[in-house]
Write a protein that holds these residues in place. Structure first.
Motif, PDB file in Angstrom:
ATOM      1  N   UNK A 328       0.783  -1.234   0.000  1.00 35.08           N
ATOM      2  CA  UNK A 328       0.000   0.000   0.000  1.00 35.08           C
ATOM      3  C   UNK A 328       0.814   1.283   0.000  1.00 35.08           C
ATOM      4  N   UNK A 329       2.050   1.233   0.497  1.00 29.79           N
ATOM      5  CA  UNK A 329       2.810   2.474   0.591  1.00 29.79           C
ATOM      6  C   UNK A 329       4.303   2.180   0.699  1.00 29.79           C
ATOM      7  N   UNK A 330       5.088   3.230   0.608  1.00 36.32           N
ATOM      8  CA  UNK A 330       6.546   3.109   0.697  1.00 36.32           C
ATOM      9  C   UNK A 330       6.976   2.660   2.088  1.00 36.32           C
ATOM     10  N   UNK A 331       6.147   2.884   3.089  1.00 31.63           N
ATOM     11  CA  UNK A 331       6.488   2.469   4.451  1.00 31.63           C
ATOM     12  C   UNK A 331       6.683   0.950   4.538  1.00 31.63           C
ATOM     13  N   UNK A 332       5.996   0.204   3.683  1.00 31.42           N
ATOM     14  CA  UNK A 332       6.119  -1.257   3.695  1.00 31.42           C
ATOM     15  C   UNK A 332       7.193  -1.763   2.731  1.00 31.42           C
ATOM     16  N   UNK A 333       7.892  -0.848   2.078  1.00 34.01           N
ATOM     17  CA  UNK A 333       8.783  -1.244   0.995  1.00 34.01           C
ATOM     18  C   UNK A 333       9.987  -2.032   1.484  1.00 34.01           C
ATOM     19  N   UNK A 334      10.581  -1.634   2.590  1.00 32.98           N
ATOM     20  CA  UNK A 334      11.782  -2.311   3.074  1.00 32.98           C
ATOM     21  C   UNK A 334      11.500  -3.788   3.357  1.00 32.98           C
ATOM     22  N   UNK A 335      10.395  -4.068   4.031  1.00 31.34           N
ATOM     23  CA  UNK A 335      10.034  -5.464   4.317  1.00 31.34           C
ATOM     24  C   UNK A 335       9.701  -6.222   3.035  1.00 31.34           C
ATOM     25  N   UNK A 336       9.055  -5.531   2.085  1.00 34.81           N
ATOM     26  CA  UNK A 336       8.694  -6.181   0.820  1.00 34.81           C
ATOM     27  C   UNK A 336       9.935  -6.590   0.041  1.00 34.81           C
ATOM     28  N   UNK A 337      10.952  -5.720   0.035  1.00 34.93           N
ATOM     29  CA  UNK A 337      12.200  -6.044  -0.660  1.00 34.93           C
ATOM     30  C   UNK A 337      12.868  -7.245  -0.007  1.00 34.93           C
ATOM     31  N   UNK A 338      12.922  -7.240   1.305  1.00 41.11           N
ATOM     32  CA  UNK A 338      13.557  -8.363   2.009  1.00 41.11           C
ATOM     33  C   UNK A 338      12.822  -9.677   1.758  1.00 41.11           C
ATOM     34  N   UNK A 339      11.478  -9.621   1.769  1.00 43.01           N
ATOM     35  CA  UNK A 339      10.692 -10.827   1.490  1.00 43.01           C
ATOM     36  C   UNK A 339      10.919 -11.307   0.058  1.00 43.01           C
ATOM     37  N   UNK A 340      10.950 -10.384  -0.882  1.00 41.58           N
ATOM     38  CA  UNK A 340      11.146 -10.744  -2.273  1.00 41.58           C
ATOM     39  C   UNK A 340      12.519 -11.374  -2.492  1.00 41.58           C
ATOM     40  N   UNK A 341      13.545 -10.782  -1.901  1.00 40.73           N
ATOM     41  CA  UNK A 341      14.900 -11.308  -2.074  1.00 40.73           C
ATOM     42  C   UNK A 341      15.057 -12.680  -1.425  1.00 40.73           C
ATOM     43  N   UNK A 342      14.332 -12.912  -0.334  1.00 41.44           N
ATOM     44  CA  UNK A 342      14.398 -14.221   0.323  1.00 41.44           C
ATOM     45  C   UNK A 342      13.833 -15.331  -0.568  1.00 41.44           C
TER      46      UNK A 342
END
Length: 385
Positions: A328-342
């Protein structure tokens, strides 16, 4: 046989013109007997540029400025107002289009734009009733009513997804009027895939070859949202493409980050830059998402109240095909990147299942439509409401 085709586009967002250029390039190779004209719709309906003289803006400029600033809330309401203005101006617009087509006499008209397909179809069928009119939807889905698909018109519609094709069927079109392709129109350069020396380019750009690299892009003029992304992903290695927004490029370059952030302006060969990247971050534009997926990049994109109405389905397409993350927003982006890379190999596997050759399929479909419609009055068998 010599044929004269017109590809109708405008510059709102950039994707319409890009699709027209891609089609023209393929047509030049596969059908050298065709003469293909790129027609900016606003040059036809406002040849004296009265709107620009009155406001100081070209019709598309305000829209593009809003994208650049990230001011996209409220566009759904403004779209309805814009469509109402088109309806009120329909007789005048139709007259200008009729005069244009009576003067130029094309063998086929291909629309790559939304909102104007009713008035363009009516003008063409009254001026040149035997000339086929085709709408190529350059979004992953229609945003009804009166956006891409106009019910009751004896025309062909080319769709890039099953969902868009189902929308055309639901609007009353028979299957024979609908062509389903494998995706969005991409430039032919995306299919040539010239190998890029990743190690050499990483060295030139100061990037660490042992770290994954994200590609951040928000259309041809970038967006101020990219500055927020640079801060949120300070510890992640990133390449930013800000297009023609030179001020944004400088502002990204000036930010202090923990990992290397490379800021680029306009890039002619986006497929080369994508080969330097491992994943994509950006708004859910149909072109940029399709380019990234075609080049093997899982995507992270956004859906919120600020998402443009015609791009909301694109996030559903990402989720249904498991091509990446929707947040929904950039605030969730850091976790999304980490999940995607995992889970990067798994997302890459899903991305590789998408096989998009739409630019060639569209040209083939147009050739078939022109051959089949030769000498026929196309609106004699129009689908009904």
């Amino acid at each position: 046989m010599k044929r004269d085709l017109q590809l109708i586009y405008f510059n709102a967002g950039g994707g319409h013109r890009s699709a027209a250029i891609a089609l023209q390039e393929v047509m030049a190779r596969s059908h050298p007997e065709w003469t293909v004209h790129l027609i900016n719709l606003f040059d036809v309906i406002d040849p004296e540029h009265y709107y620009q003289k009155l406001t100081g803006f070209a019709p598309e400029d305000l829209y593009n400025l809003r994208l650049k600033r990230g001011w996209t809330r409220g566009l759904a309401t403004e779209l309805k107002i814009f469509q109402a203005m088109i309806r009120l101006s329909l007789p005048k617009l139709k007259n200008k289009l009729q005069l244009f087509w009576q003067a130029t006499r094309p063998d086929m008209v291909v629309s790559l734009v939304p909102n104007f397909n009713k008035v363009m179809y009516q003008a063409l069928t009254e001026a040149l009733p035997k000339v086929p009119y085709v709408t190529v939807i350059t979004d992953l889905a229609d945003y009804p009513p009166n956006f891409w698909i106009e019910p009751g018109q004896g025309q062909h519609i080319i769709c890039g997804t099953e969902f868009a094709a189902s929308q055309a069927l639901a609007s009353g079109y028979e299957q024979k009027w609908i062509t389903k392709t494998s995706g969005m129109i991409l430039r032919p350069s995306f299919y040539r895939k010239q190998e890029v020396n990743r190690l050499l380019h990483y060295k030139e750009l100061g990037l660490d070859t042992d770290r994954p690299t994200g590609l951040v892009m928000f259309g041809g003029n970038g967006s101020n949202e990219m500055l927020k992304i640079s801060k949120e992903l300070s510890a992640h290695q990133l390449i930013f493409i800000s297009g023609h927004n030179t001020d944004l490029t400088k502002r990204i370059e000036s930010q202090t980050t923990l990992a290397r952030h490379v800021a680029m302006g306009y890039v002619k060969y986006m497929d080369h830059v994508m080969q330097l990247s491992d994943y994509f971050v950006g708004k859910p534009g149909p072109g940029s998402l399709s380019e990234a997926v075609h080049m093997g990049l899982p995507v992270i994109t956004f859906r919120s109240a600020a998402t443009m109405p015609q791009e909301r389905y694109n996030t559903v397409w990402v989720q249904e095909n498991k091509l990446g993350k929707v947040i929904p927003s950039i605030r969730e982006l850091r976790c999304a990147v980490e999940d995607l890379l995992n889970d990067l190999p798994l997302f890459q596997l899903h991305v590789q299942k998408i096989n998009n050759t739409a630019v060639y399929e569209v040209v083939e479909a147009l050739s078939r439509i022109m051959h089949n419609s030769s000498g026929q009055v196309l609106n004699s068998d129009a689908p009904q409401n």
